[in-house]
Design a protein around this motif. Structure first.
Motif, mmCIF file in Angstrom:
data_model
loop_
_atom_site.group_PDB
_atom_site.id
_atom_site.type_symbol
_atom_site.label_atom_id
_atom_site.label_comp_id
_atom_site.label_asym_id
_atom_site.label_seq_id
_atom_site.Cartn_x
_atom_site.Cartn_y
_atom_site.Cartn_z
ATOM 1 N N VAL A 143 23.946 30.868 -71.203
ATOM 2 C CA VAL A 143 22.823 29.929 -71.100
ATOM 3 C C VAL A 143 21.950 30.312 -69.913
ATOM 4 C CG1 VAL A 143 24.046 27.986 -72.171
ATOM 5 C CG2 VAL A 143 24.152 28.300 -69.679
ATOM 6 N N ALA A 144 20.733 29.820 -69.934
ATOM 7 C CA ALA A 144 19.814 30.037 -68.813
ATOM 8 C C ALA A 144 20.356 29.319 -67.582
ATOM 9 C CB ALA A 144 18.429 29.505 -69.166
ATOM 10 N N PRO A 145 20.060 29.827 -66.385
ATOM 11 C CA PRO A 145 20.543 29.196 -65.156
ATOM 12 C C PRO A 145 20.183 27.711 -65.055
ATOM 13 C CG PRO A 145 19.591 31.329 -64.662
ATOM 14 C CD PRO A 145 19.313 31.064 -66.111
ATOM 15 N N GLU A 146 19.002 27.323 -65.537
ATOM 16 C CA GLU A 146 18.602 25.911 -65.445
ATOM 17 C C GLU A 146 19.444 25.016 -66.352
ATOM 18 O OE1 GLU A 146 15.494 28.173 -67.908
ATOM 19 O OE2 GLU A 146 16.413 28.460 -65.958
ATOM 20 N N VAL A 147 19.937 25.552 -67.468
ATOM 21 C CA VAL A 147 20.824 24.778 -68.338
ATOM 22 C C VAL A 147 22.171 24.586 -67.652
ATOM 23 C CG1 VAL A 147 22.077 24.752 -70.540
ATOM 24 C CG2 VAL A 147 19.678 25.490 -70.474
ATOM 25 N N LEU A 148 22.688 25.650 -67.053
ATOM 26 C CA LEU A 148 23.956 25.546 -66.334
ATOM 27 C C LEU A 148 23.832 24.565 -65.174
ATOM 28 C CD1 LEU A 148 26.861 26.387 -65.960
ATOM 29 C CD2 LEU A 148 26.058 28.368 -64.651
ATOM 30 N N GLU A 149 22.740 24.622 -64.431
ATOM 31 C CA GLU A 149 22.519 23.698 -63.313
ATOM 32 C C GLU A 149 22.467 22.253 -63.808
ATOM 33 O OE1 GLU A 149 22.369 22.300 -59.655
ATOM 34 O OE2 GLU A 149 22.637 24.416 -60.123
ATOM 35 N N LYS A 150 21.786 22.024 -64.915
ATOM 36 C CA LYS A 150 21.706 20.677 -65.504
ATOM 37 C C LYS A 150 23.098 20.196 -65.911
ATOM 38 C CE LYS A 150 19.339 18.106 -69.172
ATOM 39 N NZ LYS A 150 18.361 18.194 -70.267
ATOM 40 N N PHE A 151 23.862 21.089 -66.536
ATOM 41 C CA PHE A 151 25.230 20.760 -66.944
ATOM 42 C C PHE A 151 26.074 20.356 -65.733
ATOM 43 C CE2 PHE A 151 29.603 22.463 -67.684
ATOM 44 C CZ PHE A 151 30.010 21.549 -68.651
ATOM 45 N N LEU A 152 26.000 21.157 -64.679
ATOM 46 C CA LEU A 152 26.786 20.868 -63.479
ATOM 47 C C LEU A 152 26.365 19.538 -62.850
ATOM 48 C CD1 LEU A 152 26.865 24.444 -61.910
ATOM 49 C CD2 LEU A 152 28.771 23.224 -62.990
ATOM 50 N N GLN A 153 25.079 19.311 -62.741
ATOM 51 C CA GLN A 153 24.576 18.082 -62.124
ATOM 52 C C GLN A 153 24.962 16.842 -62.918
ATOM 53 O OE1 GLN A 153 20.317 17.919 -61.612
ATOM 54 N NE2 GLN A 153 20.365 15.734 -61.186
ATOM 55 N N ILE A 154 24.668 16.848 -64.210
ATOM 56 C CA ILE A 154 24.964 15.680 -65.051
ATOM 57 C C ILE A 154 26.463 15.432 -65.119
ATOM 58 C CG2 ILE A 154 24.910 14.849 -67.448
ATOM 59 C CD1 ILE A 154 22.098 16.040 -67.660
ATOM 60 N N SER A 155 27.243 16.496 -65.261
ATOM 61 C CA SER A 155 28.694 16.346 -65.360
ATOM 62 C C SER A 155 29.282 15.785 -64.063
ATOM 63 C CB SER A 155 29.339 17.691 -65.699
ATOM 64 O OG SER A 155 28.874 18.147 -66.950
ATOM 65 N N LYS A 156 28.813 16.291 -62.942
ATOM 66 C CA LYS A 156 29.294 15.794 -61.646
ATOM 67 C C LYS A 156 28.936 14.324 -61.472
ATOM 68 C CE LYS A 156 29.577 17.135 -56.830
ATOM 69 N NZ LYS A 156 29.221 18.136 -55.836
ATOM 70 N N GLU A 157 27.716 13.947 -61.843
ATOM 71 C CA GLU A 157 27.285 12.551 -61.747
ATOM 72 C C GLU A 157 28.167 11.628 -62.590
ATOM 73 O OE1 GLU A 157 23.206 12.609 -63.016
ATOM 74 O OE2 GLU A 157 22.494 13.445 -61.111
ATOM 75 N N ARG A 158 28.723 12.156 -63.666
ATOM 76 C CA ARG A 158 29.552 11.354 -64.564
ATOM 77 C C ARG A 158 31.033 11.416 -64.209
ATOM 78 N NH1 ARG A 158 24.925 12.058 -66.646
ATOM 79 N NH2 ARG A 158 24.006 10.775 -68.271
ATOM 80 N N GLY A 159 31.356 12.049 -63.103
ATOM 81 C CA GLY A 159 32.726 12.017 -62.604
ATOM 82 C C GLY A 159 33.614 13.179 -62.997
ATOM 83 N N PHE A 160 33.062 14.222 -63.600
ATOM 84 C CA PHE A 160 33.861 15.392 -63.943
ATOM 85 C C PHE A 160 34.006 16.285 -62.711
ATOM 86 C CE2 PHE A 160 31.915 14.040 -67.927
ATOM 87 C CZ PHE A 160 32.983 14.080 -68.799
ATOM 88 N N ASP A 161 35.163 16.911 -62.560
ATOM 89 C CA ASP A 161 35.408 17.814 -61.441
ATOM 90 C C ASP A 161 34.867 19.201 -61.793
ATOM 91 O OD1 ASP A 161 36.263 19.325 -59.311
ATOM 92 O OD2 ASP A 161 38.385 18.759 -59.495
ATOM 93 N N THR A 162 33.604 19.414 -61.503
ATOM 94 C CA THR A 162 32.952 20.674 -61.877
ATOM 95 C C THR A 162 33.479 21.870 -61.081
ATOM 96 O OG1 THR A 162 31.113 20.200 -60.379
ATOM 97 C CG2 THR A 162 30.864 19.509 -62.675
#
Length: 171
Positions: A143-162
């Motif tokens: 995936v593009a870097p911005e998709v990975l960054e979005k994934f990491l940000q949203i997942s972390k906000e939802r309580g996943f241990d990224t």
């Protein structure tokens, strides 16, 4: 060996319906756009996927209105492929990204699409029944870097241990 993978998947799925409180399933899902092949880009690791690379999932419509699931992955060191076939059904509505998935008998697990590229269906963020289960899926092996960054940000906000994410080798 295929049976072993199915049993491991069944163990994971046993009684695992629901979702993390911080995750809400996507509304407006278009199943026909979601069908097809997806590459696993990142995941929180589990015994049923541990050591697997080149992991893909393929979704197709079943005659009974459900969704056929074919998961495949490779154990590079052993030069061996594993696959598991399952079936999924929408829990509430066919337009909501909340499905129950079974790879073995009557045992179901959650499959919750909580983020999706709605324009092209090029990536999806998927949760299981709790914050121990997380996947980044893509129509392409990366995936593009911005998709990975979005994934990491949203997942972390939802309580996943990224910090525990496994980045899947795709060839």
């Amino acid at each position: 060996m295929r049976t072993t993978l199915m049993i491991i998947c069944a163990t994971y799925l046993c009684g695992c319906l629901g979702m993390p409180e911080s995750v809400k399933p996507l509304s407006g899902l278009e199943l026909n756009s979601y069908l097809g092949k997806w590459y696993e880009v990142a995941r929180l690791d589990h015994s049923f996927e541990s050591g697997l690379s080149q992991v893909t999932a393929e979704y197709s419509v079943r005659n009974d209105g459900g969704v056929s699931v074919l998961n495949r992955g490779s154990f590079e060191e052993k030069k061996e492929w594993k696959e598991a076939e399952g079936k999924a059904y929408f829990v509430n509505s066919p337009s909501e990204g909340y499905l129950k998935v079974s790879f073995f008998g009557p045992f179901n697990g959650s499959y919750v699409v909580f983020e999706l590229d709605r324009e092209n269906y090029s990536y999806a963020f998927v949760s299981g029944p709790n914050t121990d289960y997380l996947w980044l899926l893509s129509r392409t092996p990366s995936v593009a870097p911005e998709v990975l960054e979005k994934f990491l940000q949203i997942s972390k906000e939802r309580g996943f241990d990224t910090n525990q994410l496994i980045y899947v080798q795709q060839q």
